[in-house]
Design a protein around this motif. Sequence first.
Motif, PDB file in Angstrom:
ATOM      1  N   ARG A   1     156.255  40.325 -56.398  1.00  0.00           N
ATOM      2  CA  ARG A   1     156.983  40.702 -55.276  1.00  0.00           C
ATOM      3  C   ARG A   1     156.209  40.138 -53.741  1.00  0.00           C
ATOM      4  O   ARG A   1     155.108  40.469 -53.673  1.00  0.00           O
ATOM      5  CB  ARG A   1     157.376  42.192 -55.105  1.00  0.00           C
ATOM      6  N   LEU A   2     156.652  39.073 -53.342  1.00  0.00           N
ATOM      7  CA  LEU A   2     156.588  38.752 -51.992  1.00  0.00           C
ATOM      8  C   LEU A   2     156.877  39.436 -50.986  1.00  0.00           C
ATOM      9  O   LEU A   2     158.357  39.828 -50.910  1.00  0.00           O
ATOM     10  CB  LEU A   2     156.670  37.278 -52.024  1.00  0.00           C
ATOM     11  N   SER A   3     156.384  39.466 -49.834  1.00  0.00           N
ATOM     12  CA  SER A   3     156.912  40.150 -48.648  1.00  0.00           C
ATOM     13  C   SER A   3     156.475  39.114 -47.360  1.00  0.00           C
ATOM     14  O   SER A   3     155.387  38.408 -47.429  1.00  0.00           O
ATOM     15  CB  SER A   3     156.298  41.365 -48.333  1.00  0.00           C
ATOM     16  N   CYS A   4     157.311  39.248 -46.422  1.00  0.00           N
ATOM     17  CA  CYS A   4     157.098  38.379 -45.204  1.00  0.00           C
ATOM     18  C   CYS A   4     157.747  39.184 -43.949  1.00  0.00           C
ATOM     19  O   CYS A   4     158.778  39.298 -44.043  1.00  0.00           O
ATOM     20  CB  CYS A   4     157.835  36.987 -45.522  1.00  0.00           C
ATOM     21  N   ALA A   5     156.786  39.498 -43.046  1.00  0.00           N
ATOM     22  CA  ALA A   5     157.530  40.118 -42.102  1.00  0.00           C
ATOM     23  C   ALA A   5     157.108  39.226 -40.698  1.00  0.00           C
ATOM     24  O   ALA A   5     156.141  38.666 -40.506  1.00  0.00           O
ATOM     25  CB  ALA A   5     156.380  41.342 -41.808  1.00  0.00           C
ATOM     26  N   ALA A   6     158.109  39.347 -39.937  1.00  0.00           N
ATOM     27  CA  ALA A   6     158.364  38.631 -38.740  1.00  0.00           C
ATOM     28  C   ALA A   6     158.065  39.490 -37.492  1.00  0.00           C
ATOM     29  O   ALA A   6     158.559  40.529 -37.541  1.00  0.00           O
ATOM     30  CB  ALA A   6     159.413  37.946 -38.444  1.00  0.00           C
ATOM     31  N   SER A   7     157.120  38.929 -36.634  1.00  0.00           N
ATOM     32  CA  SER A   7     156.821  39.713 -35.469  1.00  0.00           C
ATOM     33  C   SER A   7     156.738  38.999 -34.252  1.00  0.00           C
ATOM     34  O   SER A   7     156.461  37.652 -34.331  1.00  0.00           O
ATOM     35  CB  SER A   7     155.439  40.527 -35.785  1.00  0.00           C
ATOM     36  N   GLY A   8     156.764  39.673 -33.090  1.00  0.00           N
ATOM     37  CA  GLY A   8     156.973  39.009 -31.891  1.00  0.00           C
ATOM     38  C   GLY A   8     158.098  39.391 -31.004  1.00  0.00           C
ATOM     39  O   GLY A   8     158.762  40.403 -31.119  1.00  0.00           O
ATOM     40  N   SER A   9     158.617  38.542 -29.948  1.00  0.00           N
ATOM     41  CA  SER A   9     159.576  38.971 -29.150  1.00  0.00           C
ATOM     42  C   SER A   9     160.913  38.161 -29.716  1.00  0.00           C
ATOM     43  O   SER A   9     161.155  37.141 -29.364  1.00  0.00           O
ATOM     44  CB  SER A   9     159.315  38.275 -27.809  1.00  0.00           C
ATOM     45  N   ILE A  10     161.513  38.952 -30.703  1.00  0.00           N
ATOM     46  CA  ILE A  10     162.516  38.566 -31.465  1.00  0.00           C
ATOM     47  C   ILE A  10     163.729  39.082 -31.157  1.00  0.00           C
ATOM     48  O   ILE A  10     163.717  40.368 -30.959  1.00  0.00           O
ATOM     49  CB  ILE A  10     162.230  38.802 -33.135  1.00  0.00           C
ATOM     50  N   PHE A  11     164.882  38.260 -30.875  1.00  0.00           N
ATOM     51  CA  PHE A  11     166.161  38.722 -30.778  1.00  0.00           C
ATOM     52  C   PHE A  11     166.978  38.783 -31.907  1.00  0.00           C
ATOM     53  O   PHE A  11     167.724  39.725 -32.099  1.00  0.00           O
ATOM     54  CB  PHE A  11     166.744  37.672 -29.619  1.00  0.00           C
TER      55      PHE A  11
END
Length: 121
Positions: free
Chosen positions: A19-29
């Motif tokens: 199982r792969l995971s990918c998390a996005a972080s930062g100033s996201i709209f």
Amino acid sequence: QVQLVESGGGLVQPGGSLRLSCAASGSIFSINPMGWYRQAPGKERELVAVITSGGSTNYADSVKGRFTISRDNAKNTVYLQMNSLKPEDTAVYYCNARIIQRGNIRYDDYWGQGTQVTVSS
């Protein structure tokens, strides 16, 4: 600054699962869509699966019925459940997201650093 951080790759025997995971972080709209690509040695990068914010999915023919993409919009995270893995699934897997940052009106494409998946006995 937006970042995509992947995890979950590794070595697995044929027929196994990862199982792969990918998390996005930062100033996201907003993020739409999110997806996974892969690149095997000597080959072009190819789409594996993509999912919209509404949950619509699309898969490469080679992984249909074996891989499942999902996402948690609250966590800005996309997952790829890979079952019945085959040696030909061996590749570096990259997360991709089309993101509009807060205060912007246009989207940009972002990529993770890649995670190695090796299917071998």
